[in-house]
Scaffold this active site. Sequence first.
Site, PDB file in Angstrom:
ATOM      1  N   ARG A  22      -1.322  19.935  -8.372  1.00 42.87           N
ATOM      2  CA  ARG A  22      -2.103  19.307  -9.452  1.00 42.87           C
ATOM      3  C   ARG A  22      -3.403  18.769  -8.566  1.00 42.87           C
ATOM      4  O   ARG A  22      -3.267  18.866  -7.192  1.00 42.87           O
ATOM      5  CB  ARG A  22      -1.313  18.064  -9.898  1.00 42.87           C
ATOM      6  N   SER A  30       0.774  -1.218  -0.091  1.00 45.55           N
ATOM      7  CA  SER A  30       0.066   0.044  -0.122  1.00 45.55           C
ATOM      8  C   SER A  30       1.017   1.389   0.029  1.00 45.55           C
ATOM      9  O   SER A  30       2.220   1.389  -0.349  1.00 45.55           O
ATOM     10  CB  SER A  30      -0.936   0.119   1.257  1.00 45.55           C
ATOM     11  N   ASN A  60       6.989   7.429  -0.963  1.00 48.79           N
ATOM     12  CA  ASN A  60       7.507   7.479  -2.295  1.00 48.79           C
ATOM     13  C   ASN A  60       8.682   6.724  -2.233  1.00 48.79           C
ATOM     14  O   ASN A  60       9.526   6.620  -1.243  1.00 48.79           O
ATOM     15  CB  ASN A  60       7.880   8.831  -2.625  1.00 48.79           C
ATOM     16  N   VAL A  61       8.909   6.011  -3.535  1.00 40.30           N
ATOM     17  CA  VAL A  61      10.126   5.288  -3.461  1.00 40.30           C
ATOM     18  C   VAL A  61      10.972   5.990  -4.707  1.00 40.30           C
ATOM     19  O   VAL A  61      10.726   6.338  -5.885  1.00 40.30           O
ATOM     20  CB  VAL A  61       9.761   3.609  -4.205  1.00 40.30           C
ATOM     21  N   LYS A  92      -0.186   7.477   0.656  1.00 37.27           N
ATOM     22  CA  LYS A  92      -1.548   8.136   0.161  1.00 37.27           C
ATOM     23  C   LYS A  92      -2.751   7.559   0.480  1.00 37.27           C
ATOM     24  O   LYS A  92      -3.726   8.273   0.254  1.00 37.27           O
ATOM     25  CB  LYS A  92      -1.381   8.433  -1.540  1.00 37.27           C
ATOM     26  N   GLY A 109      13.471   6.668  -7.457  1.00 36.36           N
ATOM     27  CA  GLY A 109      13.735   6.072  -8.582  1.00 36.36           C
ATOM     28  C   GLY A 109      12.830   5.162  -9.347  1.00 36.36           C
ATOM     29  O   GLY A 109      12.967   4.501 -10.469  1.00 36.36           O
TER      30      GLY A 109
END
Length: 635
Positions: free
Chosen positions: A543, A403, A444-445, A406, A447
């Site tokens: 965004r 998961s 976030n990962v 977010k 790359g």
Amino acid sequence: MSLTRPQKSALLLAFDLTLVPATFFVALQLQYSRVWPLLPLRANWGLVPLLMAVAAVAIVLIGLHRVRLKQYQGQAIVQTVWVAAILGVTSALLAKFGDLRLPNGFHFILAVIYFIGYVGARQLMLSTLTQLYRRSHIVTRVAIYGTGRTGMALANELRHSDDIMAYAFLDDNASMEGMVLNGLPVYSGVHAAKLKEHFNVNRIILAMPSLSLDKQTFLATRLGDLGFEVQTLPAFAQIFGGDALISKLMPSTPASLLARDPLDQRMDTGCAAYRAANVMITGAGGSIGLELCRQIMTCRPARLILFDISEFALYTAEAEMRVLADTVGVEIVTVLGSIADQQHVAQALARHDVDVVLHAAAYKHVPIVEANARVGLANNSLGTAVLARAARDAGVKRFVLVSSDKAVRPGNLMGASKRFAELIVQDLATRSERTIFSIVRFGNVLGSSGSVIPKFREQIARGGPVTLTNERVTRYFMTIEEASRLVLLAGSFAEGGEVFVLDMGKPIRIGDLARKMIEAAGYTVRDAANPEGDIEIVTTGLRRGEKLHEELSYRQGAQTTAHPKIIRVREHHLSEIEMAAALRSLRDAVESGSDEAVISVVARTVREYAPQGLPDSAPQMRAVASRDAGDTPAE
């Protein structure tokens, strides 16, 4: 004590002039077929000082004595032909007007011998100095990975460097192995370890800017394990001359951009849950899925089932895994299809007797899912329901949902779809007797495909600008290797129903990350304080669905686990009746073809969902968001 540049030039000129009498003597030997042509030598020895003077003038005017040994090639060799020709013509003219009895062929032989001697001496000196450098500790020994245009340009550039010396090329094209390019031998990428033995190389430069970041990271990791320092070269750097190309070398792995120490141990614990098991990884061709495949291979499962909806991604993943499988003896199976195809999923689980499912398949790009609500929810949420229920019915031992942060108080549909998926897995965990269901949540990962690292690298390679949505945006980051390893560890800890949160460290400002990447590539940021900088940073605005800051869990209370970077939390979940009604409503909404209907179901089910940045043209969505704004998570 090292010599200055003028001193080195003077020594080279002196050596070039000593070649003239030596060449004159050898030319007489060849002309008269004598070892000691004493009579011709005595009769014509007066030519030698004059020829030396002419050679000195020609060499100085052309500038050959100022050409460095590493740069002696191409144009410099052509200039040597001119000096040799001038020497031969001068010898013929002096012999004619001085009434010397020298055959015409002698002057041609003189010119040819001088040219051969000059070129041979330069190569001998270069070879000698290279051997001395190779045995010294004053230069950095490097190999260049890639024989394309960038690799060749870098090899040429390194010839100008005093402290970096290239010793070999590496290339994955088998037909290139054994060749010599730019004077450097070419080795296969799989034989990189030989470079330490043969040349004592300590650094490898990845000169393949067109290669995907996933592949660059994989190569860097493999080479790093062999003890090499690895750097990359952005494509944009090719347009610079001089030392600029070398100055654009940057760390090859995204881990170097983190302001904390990454996980450094191998997957040496937690393997018992996967060893000798049949493991299925969904989304196996994606960034996380592929790294999970790599990590799971070290645990030596009996069978690894790669499941992906993309044929190309599946083909690429299979090709890489089969190389690894040959060394560890793991059977590789590929399954092409959608996780939302109930019959196909059930057949795959039964046919391959799957013991563990690592569910990493998802549409993850926020703007795309935001613009395609129905498809995004059908895949991420309903697809998870289909897969998880099929895993339960097939008697799978462990099911791990990958998961996202977010999913916590989601401000976009991607996050809401992942939270919906979490609720599905949590519900099944409450009444599953044979399958252990668990969830691993992280940020976030670095790359991964579509993340800011590849985007920023591409923009830097083009010369900018680098685009940010907002200077104040922060995100949690972790390397692909670390995240995947911790997912496997957390999955092995699971007892059922847990949400595992990975320790992501402190959140990083995206603006700071952009500046680090620009500076790591050897450029400067162009802004009001530095108008002459190289690359500009442009802010485009948040965004739709994007939050300034992400969270990792709802609850403050948490439990530690056997690993310091894995935290166990218990999140609220829906009752069986509520979950069944929510799934039924979502299926009906998806089948109706209405994005608005899908969003309405999600807003009712994921009560923490608070859409961010909705446009004025979406009144129905805004109404849903307004109606559910007061909802708070149940404890």
